[in-house]
Design an enzyme around this catalytic site. Structure first.
Site, PDB file in Angstrom:
ATOM      1  CE  LYS A  34      -1.757   1.023   3.986  1.00 17.85           C
ATOM      2  NZ  LYS A  34      -1.130   2.277   4.452  1.00 17.85           N
ATOM      3  CB  THR A  35       3.657   2.421   2.142  1.00 19.81           C
ATOM      4  OG1 THR A  35       2.938   2.128   3.338  1.00 19.81           O
ATOM      5  CG2 THR A  35       4.439   3.704   2.325  1.00 19.81           C
ATOM      6  CG  ASP A 226      -2.390   5.600   4.314  1.00 16.23           C
ATOM      7  OD1 ASP A 226      -2.910   4.589   3.807  1.00 16.23           O
ATOM      8  OD2 ASP A 226      -1.325   5.564   4.973  1.00 16.23           O
ATOM      9  CD  GLU A 227      -3.889   2.367   7.374  1.00 17.09           C
ATOM     10  OE1 GLU A 227      -4.929   1.709   7.215  1.00 17.09           O
ATOM     11  OE2 GLU A 227      -2.773   1.859   7.532  1.00 17.09           O
ATOM     12  CD  GLN A 257      -4.929  -4.757   7.368  1.00 16.08           C
ATOM     13  OE1 GLN A 257      -4.055  -4.527   8.199  1.00 16.08           O
ATOM     14  NE2 GLN A 257      -4.670  -4.787   6.066  1.00 16.08           N
ATOM     15  NE  ARG A 616      -0.866  -7.335  11.085  1.00 17.73           N
ATOM     16  CZ  ARG A 616      -0.927  -6.587   9.983  1.00 17.73           C
ATOM     17  NH1 ARG A 616       0.006  -5.690   9.763  1.00 17.73           N
ATOM     18  NH2 ARG A 616      -1.881  -6.764   9.087  1.00 17.73           N
TER      19      ARG A 616
END
Length: 759
Positions: A34-35, A226-227, A257, A616
């Site tokens: 994503k980043t 973002d997010e 998430q 994770r």
């Protein structure tokens, strides 16, 4: 743009970067890069006609903003990157307010109050209004004001809302509406805003000044968020003010998430984005670059059970990897020892660094048993985003009470609790006590006890408060002679006022404190029970427990830069990754939380939390649960989490104890976890013999006694399974030596040992 700019992007990532003609929704699965997409997209815009000051990029944390800006600068150079409108919601909107503050009644040099400043002002207002500050606690009132601001509810609307007033009356803070009104006025008089005001006033600025709204909506030719699944009502409304239905806006996130509903995050913002922006192009980043195929497949199984979601099929080209390891334990103690043993094995034989291993738990209170297990195995660890269990304030407060009961001359314990919970013994009085103690060469306790003699200037009211505190501690000292260590501790928590203090508001922070206190009381009961089983002590001395706790406290580790195992809540783990992840405490009523069972929306968030925990892991994932835990001082059977049944058996590797536990687990269900803070009675300890275990080398050795024999296998409700190594003694003094699989060797008195023969 150079051709090699896209070499690191897959087809979907490239599509997400290149599409800039209208609204776009990028659903970025866990580990999907994503980043990278965000930074490449901004770099692409900068190289294709967009000036940096025409791009607005909003993030949730300063860390995320710094990382994004640094990556962009490496792609396009610092000179262009530094002019971007890029940062957190609060920092970017604060910049706008500095420029336009005159329109909302502030001057450019306005102050931003931090939480301490805001609480101090609320405290002052409560005092001026003549309200009880023990009821209208600053944190309580400020939380309600913050919630209102994030829902864009102004004081006049707050006062007019009957449902809000009814709720506040239920919480015994019906005057909050007046405090809110005064708080807003006082902030404005002081030319100050708190953090929530940065959102509230930005919304009001755009709402009441159409020309200003149009100016910024026109300036920002492209908006990126973002997010997006974590945005709250206020953030969503401001973005709506800046971006028309056909605007060039790109929101990035993963509804799977979304785990911050308790903070006000609204998953509907991302789920309904297509409805708000009908021409939206949805692009799904479904390739996971982080985890093995088994971990990805298991995570897909988990999230598939949620109804409210944007469906995607995450896949990976990574190796298949090991199946997820599921293990059951007889108790939380054995669970922690099993985890510690496996961490030791991973580090020694699989060459996995400590800093590539994480232990995740649902509540902060669960850290205690894992901390103790890791210490016993000499495994270094750190608590991420929090304090070690025995360093948490509520734990140190209770330990201080126990220390003072054990030794009234303990100066540090005395100073810590003489006015906690608040009992009107202020700083001036405490200084007088310290001065009297110094002048007469006596302890603080002795100076207080002889206050009328050593401090003749004290007024009657102050003397009365000191005498009340002295009587409280002396009452506890008497109780320590008559009651069990556990019952004494429960009494201290209740009668000192600590229980009432942490129950004053239903905030997440206070709930965590309550869980920590319950965990400490359970730990005390466990210690007491084990001492009785091993030594036959009728009454465990308080000093003995304090000696053990002092060793645990002294062992708290400071960050010296060496690799350490990471312990943290699942919430804190979002955005991080590790080679090996242990997801612990997977029991019904714990994970998922008991309150979620009858609330489908909460249950789906709990499932998303589990999804976050599993994703994770890069290479290895362990799922564990205990068959019993101590709750309000007695062992309680636990059912495995229903989430475990949602993963296909093909992706799981279960140990033998797990299969047995699931077959035998009682299926009764309790909607809420038992609590010391509820109405459940605290059980008194059974009376036991004063007989102590024999220590003579002449003790008769036995091959068997009853159903137990040397070499036989046994089961203990907390220690798990083990092998009998020896039996010796006679009558009530018979001892059985057992080597348990996960907690080591124990010498137990037969008459008290909770053992079951398996052979």
């Amino acid at each position: 743009m150079p051709h090699d700019f896209f070499d690191d992007l897959n087809e979907k990532q490239r599509e997400a970067v290149l599409y800039c003609d209208g609204p776009s929704l990028i659903i970025a699965g866990a580990g999907s890069g994503k980043t990278r997409v965000l930074t490449y997209k901004i770099a692409y815009l900068l190289q294709n006609g967009y000036e940096p000051w025409s791009i607005l990029a909003l993030t949730f944390t300063n860390k995320a903003a710094r990382e994004m800006n640094e990556r962009i600068a490496r792609l396009v150079g610092w000179e262009r990157a530094k002019y971007l409108w890029s940062g957190t919601f609060h920092s970017v909107f604060g910049r706008i307010l500095r420029a336009e503050c005159g329109l909302i009644g502030f001057s450019r040099d306005y102050t931003i109050y931090d939480t301490a400043d805001a609480r101090s002002l609320v405290k002052t207002i409560v005092k001026e209004m003549g309200l009880d500050d023990k009821v209208y606690k600053p944190a309580t009132v400020l939380n309600k004001i913050s919630e209102a601001k994030n829902r864009l509810i102004l004081p006049e609307e707050y006062s007019a809302d009957a449902s809000i007033y009814k709720r506040d009356l239920h919480d015994n803070v019906g005057e909050t509406r007046k405090v809110y009104e005064l708080y807003m006025k006082r902030c404005k008089m002081a030319n100050a805003m708190d953090f929530d005001d940065l959102l509230l006033y930005t919304y009001l600025l755009f709402r009441d000044n159409e020309d200003v709204r149009k100016k910024y909506a026109g300036r920002f030719r492209y908006i990126l968020v973002d997010e997006y699944q974590d945005t709250n009502f206020a953030q969503h409304r401001i973005i709506t003010q800046l971006a028309s239905p056909d605007a060039r806006i790109c929101v990035v996130g993963d509804d799977a998430q979304s785990i911050y509903g308790f903070r006000g995050a609204n998953i509907d913002n991302i789920l309904r984005f297509n409805m708000q922006y009908p021409t939206t192009k949805t692009i799904k980043l479904e390739c996971n670059y982080r985890s093995t195929q088994n971990i990805v497949n298991a995570a897909n199984d988990i999230i598939a059970h949620n109804k409210n979601q944007i469906h995607k099929t995450v896949y990976t080209d990574n190796p298949t990897g090991e199946r997820l390891h599921v293990f059951a334990a007889y108790s939380d103690k054995e669970e922690s020892m099993k985890a510690a043993a496996e961490i030791n094995r991973l580090h020694r034989y699989k060459d996995i660094g400590y800093d590539e291993i994480a232990l995740l738990y649902r509540t902060n209170a669960q850290s205690r048993s894992f901390e103790e297990a890791l210490r016993s195995c000499s495994i270094p660890y750190r608590i991420y985003g929090g304090l070690s269990f025995y360093q948490r304030k509520e734990i140190k407060d209770i330990i201080a009470y126990l220390r003072l009961v054990n030794n009234p001359n303990d100066e540090e314990a005395f100073k810590r609790i003489i006015n906690y919970p608040a009992r009107g013994i202020g700083k001036t009085t405490q200084e007088k006590i310290q001065l009297a103690a110094f002048e007469h060469g006596i302890s603080l306790w002795a100076a207080m006890a002889g206050a009328s003699e050593f401090m003749p200037g004290l007024n009657r009211g102050t003397l009365g408060k000191l005498q009340t505190f002295q009587a409280l501690i002396e009452g506890f000292r008497k109780a320590s002679d008559e009651n069990s260590l556990f019952d004494l501790s429960v009494r201290i928590v209740k009668e000192s006022g600590i229980a009432a203090d942490v129950q004053n508001e239903p905030s997440p922070e206070n709930m965590s404190k309550q869980e920590n206190i319950e965990e400490l009381l359970n730990a005390i009961k466990t210690f007491e029970t084990e001492q009785q089983e091993e030594f036959g002590t009728e009454k465990v001395p308080l000093s003995q427990y304090l000696s053990q706790v002092s060793l645990l406290t002294d062992a708290d580790q400071r960050d010296d830069g060496t690799p350490k195992v990471t312990l943290m809540t699942v919430h804190a783990a979002k955005g991080l990754e590790f080679d090996a992840v242990f997801v612990t405490g997977l029991e019904d009523n714990l994970f998922p939380a008991g309150s979620a069972r009858y609330n489908p929306r909460e249950m789906e968030e709990e499932r998303r939390l589990f999804y976050v925990a599993v994703t994770r892991a890069k290479k290895l994932c362990y799922l564990s649960y205990a068959k019993s835990r101590y709750r309000y001082g007695q062992p309680e059977f636990c059912n495995p989490s229903p989430f475990l049944d949602e993963i296909d058996e093909r992706y799981l590797d279960k140990d033998a104890a797990t299969a047995t536990a699931r077959a035998a687990a009682p299926r009764s269900f309790q909607a809420e976890r038992p609590s010391f803070f509820g109405n459940a009675p605290s059980p008194s300890l059974r009376k036991i013999s004063t007989a102590r275990p024999p220590h003579s080398t002449d003790e008769p050795r036995l091959e068997s006694v009853g159903p137990f024999s040397v070499g036989g296998h046994v089961e203990h409700e907390r220690f798990g399974r083990g092998t009998v190594l020896g039996i010796e003694g006679s009558g009530d003094s018979i001892k059985i030596k057992v080597e348990f699989q996960n907690v080591g060797t124990k010498n137990l008195l037969m008459k008290f040992a909770k053992l079951k023969a398996l052979d």
